[in-house]
Write a protein that holds these residues in place. Structure first.
Motif, mmCIF file in Angstrom:
data_model
loop_
_atom_site.group_PDB
_atom_site.id
_atom_site.type_symbol
_atom_site.label_atom_id
_atom_site.label_comp_id
_atom_site.label_asym_id
_atom_site.label_seq_id
_atom_site.Cartn_x
_atom_site.Cartn_y
_atom_site.Cartn_z
ATOM 1 N N TRP A 71 -21.476 13.342 13.530
ATOM 2 C CA TRP A 71 -22.070 12.976 14.813
ATOM 3 C C TRP A 71 -21.127 12.075 15.612
ATOM 4 C CZ3 TRP A 71 -26.902 13.825 17.234
ATOM 5 C CH2 TRP A 71 -27.714 14.753 16.572
ATOM 6 N N ILE A 72 -21.113 12.285 16.918
ATOM 7 C CA ILE A 72 -20.328 11.462 17.844
ATOM 8 C C ILE A 72 -21.320 10.696 18.716
ATOM 9 C CG2 ILE A 72 -18.586 11.453 19.661
ATOM 10 C CD1 ILE A 72 -17.669 14.192 18.587
ATOM 11 N N MET A 73 -21.136 9.375 18.817
ATOM 12 C CA MET A 73 -22.134 8.510 19.465
ATOM 13 C C MET A 73 -21.519 7.723 20.610
ATOM 14 S SD MET A 73 -24.952 8.927 17.651
ATOM 15 C CE MET A 73 -25.929 7.443 17.946
ATOM 16 N N GLY A 96 -29.277 11.248 6.426
ATOM 17 C CA GLY A 96 -27.901 11.587 6.105
ATOM 18 C C GLY A 96 -26.991 11.745 7.303
ATOM 19 N N ILE A 97 -27.383 11.218 8.470
ATOM 20 C CA ILE A 97 -26.537 11.322 9.651
ATOM 21 C C ILE A 97 -25.232 10.559 9.414
ATOM 22 C CG2 ILE A 97 -26.310 10.547 12.043
ATOM 23 C CD1 ILE A 97 -27.956 13.025 11.743
ATOM 24 N N ARG A 98 -24.116 11.200 9.790
ATOM 25 C CA ARG A 98 -22.797 10.598 9.564
ATOM 26 C C ARG A 98 -22.083 10.413 10.903
ATOM 27 N NH1 ARG A 98 -19.226 13.575 7.520
ATOM 28 N NH2 ARG A 98 -20.244 15.616 7.737
ATOM 29 N N PRO A 99 -22.277 9.284 11.598
ATOM 30 C CA PRO A 99 -21.495 9.054 12.815
ATOM 31 C C PRO A 99 -20.014 8.910 12.449
ATOM 32 C CG PRO A 99 -23.394 7.578 12.705
ATOM 33 C CD PRO A 99 -23.235 8.196 11.351
ATOM 34 N N VAL A 100 -19.176 9.736 13.017
ATOM 35 C CA VAL A 100 -17.751 9.691 12.694
ATOM 36 C C VAL A 100 -16.918 9.141 13.840
ATOM 37 C CG1 VAL A 100 -17.922 11.612 11.074
ATOM 38 C CG2 VAL A 100 -17.421 12.082 13.485
ATOM 39 N N LEU A 101 -17.519 9.030 15.020
ATOM 40 C CA LEU A 101 -16.744 8.618 16.192
ATOM 41 C C LEU A 101 -17.685 7.969 17.205
ATOM 42 C CD1 LEU A 101 -13.833 8.766 17.303
ATOM 43 C CD2 LEU A 101 -14.448 10.950 18.372
ATOM 44 N N GLU A 102 -17.213 6.904 17.848
ATOM 45 C CA GLU A 102 -17.968 6.218 18.883
ATOM 46 C C GLU A 102 -17.103 6.162 20.125
ATOM 47 O OE1 GLU A 102 -18.978 1.664 19.282
ATOM 48 O OE2 GLU A 102 -20.425 2.576 17.916
ATOM 49 N N LEU A 103 -17.618 6.669 21.254
ATOM 50 C CA LEU A 103 -16.837 6.742 22.488
ATOM 51 C C LEU A 103 -17.592 6.080 23.634
ATOM 52 C CD1 LEU A 103 -15.535 10.424 22.164
ATOM 53 C CD2 LEU A 103 -14.246 8.323 21.742
ATOM 54 N N GLY A 104 -16.859 5.629 24.640
ATOM 55 C CA GLY A 104 -17.429 4.807 25.696
ATOM 56 C C GLY A 104 -17.964 5.534 26.904
#
Length: 281
Positions: A178-180, A201-209
């Motif tokens: 997931w990308i958040m 089991g959600i796996r955030p792999v990236l956080e963007l602005g």
């Protein structure tokens, strides 16, 4: 009686830390600025700053006065614009999805009848902070701004959908990267409250602005995200992206944000006439 000039000097001293620099900021002599501040403190019967070396540091009395001083100066500016034909120029703050996708379309429809001096695009928390500092006339936000001086009014609704590149079709949402959005974003808050709590089991792999950055990352196949349909409409039409689990789409409320101590100007009223709230469905 307090004067607007005294309040203007007071706020300038807060910004600059000295009466000398404040005098330059408000186009007064240093002695006139010092006298204005002294008269204000004398009228109130309280010191507003602590003297630390050569610098003036706002104290508790000054902090209590600061928002009221800003409100009075803004109301005076609003009064000056009251009899202008256009009511003055608007300073609008919009959270990112609204500012990048919805607001340009609305302004384009209004054309030159709805002039905006400035549109500030930031996340919901940042827009709320600018509203509290009286830097904006109106806010358009995607999340909640819970402060006693701010008033949220339902404006429009938005649909958020889970999107991914076609390569992820058929996968379980629990198994996808997931990308958040960043913390403080209205989009992030809604996704956490309405969606992620129901998935395991959600796996955030990236956080963007920004939603646009997430949109591009999802199109590149880096993961899955939940975005406004306004953001991904063209990619859905072209087939670059597809909607996963449409039954999990989210209807979220978009809000108008006003400051409780600041009445609507003619320019704000004109904006609301061109961009009215839509009835909830």
């Amino acid at each position: 009686m307090l004067s607007l000039r005294q309040l203007e000097v007071f706020l300038a001293v807060i910004e600059t830390g000295s009466t000398t620099r404040a005098a330059t900021a408000v186009a007064l002599s240093q002695s006139a600025a010092s006298n204005a501040l002294s008269e204000l403190e004398s009228r109130l019967g309280e010191k507003l700053f602590d003297r630390v070396g050569k610098r003036l540091v706002l104290n508790a009395n000054g902090r209590a006065l600061q928002p009221r001083a800003r409100a009075l100066l803004m109301q005076a500016a609003d009064a000056e614009n009251l009899f202008h034909s256009d009511g003055g120029q608007l300073k609008v703050g919009a959270s990112t999805t609204i500012g990048n996708y919805l607001l340009p379309h609305l302004l384009g429809q209004a054309g030159t009848d709805l002039p905006c001096e400035r549109i500030e695009i930031a996340n919901t928390d940042e827009i709320a902070e600018q509203m509290l500092r009286f830097e904006l006339d109106l806010g358009l936000i995607e999340g909640s701004a819970l402060h006693p001086d701010l008033v949220m009014t339902p404006w429009r609704q938005d649909e958020m959908v889970i999107v991914a590149a076609p390569v992820f079709a058929g996968y379980s949402l629990d198994d996808l990267p997931w990308i958040m959005r960043e913390s403080g974003s209205g989009t992030r808050r809604v996704v956490e409250q309405e969606l992620l709590g129901t998935l395991e089991g959600i796996r955030p792999v990236l956080e963007l602005g920004s939603s646009e950055a997430i949109h591009n990352a999802v199109r590149a196949g880096l993961g899955v995200s939940c975005l406004s349909r306004h953001v991904v409409r063209q990619s859905l039409r072209s087939g670059e992206l597809l909607v996963l689990a449409p039954e999990r789409s989210i209807r979220r409320q978009l809000y108008l944000l006003r400051h409780r101590q600041r009445p609507d100007t003619a320019a704000v009223a004109r904006f609301l006439a061109y961009c009215p709230a839509e009835s909830r469905t």
